[in-house]
Write a protein that holds these residues in place. Structure first.
Motif, short mmCIF file in Angstrom:
data_model
loop_
_atom_site.label_atom_id
_atom_site.label_comp_id
_atom_site.label_asym_id
_atom_site.label_seq_id
_atom_site.Cartn_x
_atom_site.Cartn_y
_atom_site.Cartn_z
N LEU A 71 24.58 4.10 20.91
CA LEU A 71 24.34 3.82 22.23
C LEU A 71 25.51 4.15 23.18
N LEU A 72 26.72 4.35 22.67
CA LEU A 72 27.72 4.91 23.24
C LEU A 72 27.56 6.37 23.49
N SER A 76 26.03 8.75 27.50
CA SER A 76 26.78 9.82 28.13
C SER A 76 25.79 11.01 27.87
N ASP A 77 24.47 10.56 27.44
CA ASP A 77 23.38 11.81 27.47
C ASP A 77 23.25 12.48 28.76
N PRO A 78 23.09 13.99 28.57
CA PRO A 78 22.99 14.45 29.79
C PRO A 78 21.44 14.15 30.83
N GLU A 81 17.26 9.64 32.36
CA GLU A 81 16.39 8.62 31.87
C GLU A 81 17.10 8.11 30.51
N VAL A 82 17.63 8.73 29.65
CA VAL A 82 18.11 8.27 28.42
C VAL A 82 19.17 7.50 28.65
N ARG A 83 20.30 7.73 29.69
CA ARG A 83 21.20 7.13 30.04
C ARG A 83 20.87 5.67 30.53
N ILE A 84 19.79 5.68 31.54
CA ILE A 84 19.33 4.45 31.85
C ILE A 84 18.79 3.50 30.81
N ALA A 85 18.15 4.16 29.77
CA ALA A 85 17.64 3.43 28.71
C ALA A 85 18.84 2.79 27.87
N ALA A 86 19.80 3.63 27.68
CA ALA A 86 20.86 3.11 26.79
C ALA A 86 21.67 1.92 27.52
#
Length: 166
Positions: A71-72, A76-78, A81-86
Protein backbone atom coordinates in the motif's frame (compact mmCIF):
# COMPACT_ATOMS: atom_id res chain seq x y z
CA UNK A 1 -12.12 -18.42 -3.42
CA UNK A 2 -9.62 -21.07 -4.56
CA UNK A 3 -11.05 -20.82 -8.05
CA UNK A 4 -10.40 -17.06 -8.12
CA UNK A 5 -6.88 -17.30 -6.77
CA UNK A 6 -6.04 -20.05 -9.27
CA UNK A 7 -7.66 -18.05 -12.07
CA UNK A 8 -5.70 -14.91 -11.12
CA UNK A 9 -2.42 -16.83 -11.38
CA UNK A 10 -3.20 -17.90 -14.94
CA UNK A 11 -5.11 -14.95 -16.44
CA UNK A 12 -3.31 -12.97 -19.14
CA UNK A 13 -6.02 -10.50 -20.17
CA UNK A 14 -5.61 -7.35 -18.06
CA UNK A 15 -9.30 -6.45 -18.00
CA UNK A 16 -10.33 -9.94 -16.95
CA UNK A 17 -7.50 -10.13 -14.42
CA UNK A 18 -8.63 -6.88 -12.79
CA UNK A 19 -12.16 -8.28 -12.50
CA UNK A 20 -10.89 -11.54 -11.01
CA UNK A 21 -8.88 -9.55 -8.46
CA UNK A 22 -12.00 -7.50 -7.70
CA UNK A 23 -13.73 -10.79 -6.98
CA UNK A 24 -11.18 -11.49 -4.26
CA UNK A 25 -12.37 -8.47 -2.23
CA UNK A 26 -14.95 -10.50 -0.35
CA UNK A 27 -12.44 -13.25 0.34
CA UNK A 28 -10.24 -11.44 2.81
CA UNK A 29 -7.59 -13.82 4.03
CA UNK A 30 -4.03 -14.98 3.41
CA UNK A 31 -4.70 -16.69 0.04
CA UNK A 32 -6.60 -13.71 -1.34
CA UNK A 33 -3.92 -11.33 -0.08
CA UNK A 34 -1.16 -13.44 -1.62
CA UNK A 35 -2.97 -13.41 -4.97
CA UNK A 36 -3.37 -9.62 -4.80
CA UNK A 37 0.22 -8.99 -3.76
CA UNK A 38 1.49 -10.86 -6.79
CA UNK A 39 0.27 -7.97 -8.96
CA UNK A 40 1.46 -4.87 -7.06
CA UNK A 41 3.97 -4.02 -9.79
CA UNK A 42 1.79 -5.07 -12.73
CA UNK A 43 2.15 -2.92 -15.86
CA UNK A 44 -1.60 -2.27 -16.13
CA UNK A 45 -3.04 0.48 -13.91
CA UNK A 46 -6.45 -1.24 -13.76
CA UNK A 47 -4.84 -4.33 -12.27
CA UNK A 48 -2.86 -2.26 -9.74
CA UNK A 49 -6.06 -0.40 -8.84
CA UNK A 50 -7.79 -3.72 -8.14
CA UNK A 51 -4.86 -4.73 -5.93
CA UNK A 52 -4.96 -1.44 -4.01
CA UNK A 53 -8.69 -1.70 -3.42
CA UNK A 54 -8.54 -5.36 -2.50
CA UNK A 55 -5.91 -4.84 0.17
CA UNK A 56 -8.37 -2.69 2.11
CA UNK A 57 -10.91 -5.45 2.65
CA UNK A 58 -9.44 -7.27 5.62
CA UNK A 59 -12.29 -8.07 7.97
CA UNK A 60 -10.06 -7.79 11.03
CA UNK A 61 -8.74 -4.33 10.01
CA UNK A 62 -5.11 -5.40 10.19
CA UNK A 63 -2.47 -5.51 7.52
CA UNK A 64 0.32 -7.96 7.04
CA UNK A 65 3.76 -6.42 6.63
CA UNK A 66 3.65 -7.29 2.94
CA UNK A 67 0.26 -5.63 2.42
CA UNK A 68 1.42 -2.56 4.34
CA UNK A 69 4.50 -2.22 2.13
CA UNK A 70 2.40 -2.77 -0.99
CA UNK A 71 0.00 0.00 0.00
CA UNK A 72 2.90 2.36 0.61
CA UNK A 73 4.11 1.62 -2.92
CA UNK A 74 0.62 1.95 -4.40
CA UNK A 75 0.02 5.30 -2.68
CA UNK A 76 2.91 6.66 -4.75
CA UNK A 77 1.78 5.02 -7.99
CA UNK A 78 1.93 7.27 -11.09
CA UNK A 79 -1.76 6.54 -11.81
CA UNK A 80 -4.19 8.78 -9.91
CA UNK A 81 -6.88 6.11 -9.63
CA UNK A 82 -4.39 3.66 -8.10
CA UNK A 83 -3.34 6.29 -5.55
CA UNK A 84 -6.97 6.95 -4.69
CA UNK A 85 -7.74 3.25 -4.23
CA UNK A 86 -4.65 2.81 -2.06
CA UNK A 87 -5.56 5.80 0.13
CA UNK A 88 -9.09 4.48 0.55
CA UNK A 89 -7.72 1.09 1.57
CA UNK A 90 -5.31 2.63 4.04
CA UNK A 91 -8.19 4.63 5.47
CA UNK A 92 -10.16 1.43 5.99
CA UNK A 93 -7.32 -0.59 7.55
CA UNK A 94 -3.93 -0.04 9.10
CA UNK A 95 -5.13 2.24 11.85
CA UNK A 96 -2.34 3.68 13.91
CA UNK A 97 0.47 2.99 11.45
CA UNK A 98 2.47 6.21 11.30
CA UNK A 99 4.14 5.41 7.97
CA UNK A 100 0.73 4.87 6.34
CA UNK A 101 -0.85 7.99 7.82
CA UNK A 102 2.22 10.07 6.89
CA UNK A 103 1.99 8.77 3.32
CA UNK A 104 -1.69 9.76 3.24
CA UNK A 105 -0.89 13.17 4.70
CA UNK A 106 1.67 13.75 1.93
CA UNK A 107 -1.27 13.62 -0.50
CA UNK A 108 -2.82 16.71 1.09
CA UNK A 109 -0.51 18.64 -1.25
CA UNK A 110 -1.24 16.50 -4.32
CA UNK A 111 -2.16 18.58 -7.38
CA UNK A 112 -5.44 16.71 -7.92
CA UNK A 113 -8.35 17.56 -5.65
CA UNK A 114 -9.73 14.00 -5.71
CA UNK A 115 -6.48 12.67 -4.22
CA UNK A 116 -6.54 15.41 -1.57
CA UNK A 117 -10.13 14.48 -0.70
CA UNK A 118 -9.40 10.80 -0.11
CA UNK A 119 -6.32 11.74 1.92
CA UNK A 120 -8.49 13.96 4.15
CA UNK A 121 -11.01 11.14 4.46
CA UNK A 122 -8.41 8.51 5.31
CA UNK A 123 -6.73 10.74 7.87
CA UNK A 124 -10.10 11.43 9.49
CA UNK A 125 -10.77 7.70 9.76
CA UNK A 126 -7.40 7.42 11.52
CA UNK A 127 -8.29 10.28 13.87
CA UNK A 128 -5.33 12.23 12.53
CA UNK A 129 -5.45 15.97 13.18
CA UNK A 130 -4.04 16.76 9.76
CA UNK A 131 -7.43 15.99 8.21
CA UNK A 132 -8.84 19.24 9.62
CA UNK A 133 -6.27 21.48 7.94
CA UNK A 134 -6.64 19.51 4.71
CA UNK A 135 -10.42 19.90 4.75
CA UNK A 136 -10.13 23.60 5.56
CA UNK A 137 -7.82 24.12 2.58
CA UNK A 138 -10.23 22.28 0.29
CA UNK A 139 -13.21 24.31 1.48
CA UNK A 140 -16.78 23.44 0.64
CA UNK A 141 -17.71 20.75 -1.88
CA UNK A 142 -17.70 22.00 -5.46
CA UNK A 143 -20.98 22.41 -7.31
CA UNK A 144 -21.64 19.31 -9.36
CA UNK A 145 -19.54 17.20 -7.00
CA UNK A 146 -21.34 17.92 -3.71
CA UNK A 147 -22.47 14.36 -2.97
CA UNK A 148 -19.08 12.77 -3.59
CA UNK A 149 -16.98 15.47 -1.95
CA UNK A 150 -19.25 16.00 1.04
CA UNK A 151 -18.86 12.35 2.00
CA UNK A 152 -15.08 12.71 2.18
CA UNK A 153 -15.08 16.11 3.86
CA UNK A 154 -17.80 15.08 6.29
CA UNK A 155 -15.42 12.59 7.90
CA UNK A 156 -13.02 15.43 8.74
CA UNK A 157 -15.81 17.62 10.06
CA UNK A 158 -17.06 14.75 12.25
CA UNK A 159 -13.54 14.19 13.55
CA UNK A 160 -13.23 17.90 14.36
CA UNK A 161 -16.58 17.89 16.15
CA UNK A 162 -15.59 14.86 18.25
CA UNK A 163 -12.25 16.45 19.04
CA UNK A 164 -13.81 19.74 20.09
CA UNK A 165 -16.70 18.23 22.10
CA UNK A 166 -14.92 15.56 24.13
Amino acid sequence: MAALTDWSAEETDNVVLAEVLHGLYSSAGPRAEEALLAYVGHHDAGVRRAVAAGLGTRSDFTLSDEAREALLVLMSDPDTEVRIAACLSVGAVGNGDLALTDAMAAHLDHPERRVQLVAVYGLALHNDERCVEGADRLGQPRPGFRNEEAGYLDAAWRYQWRRDHN
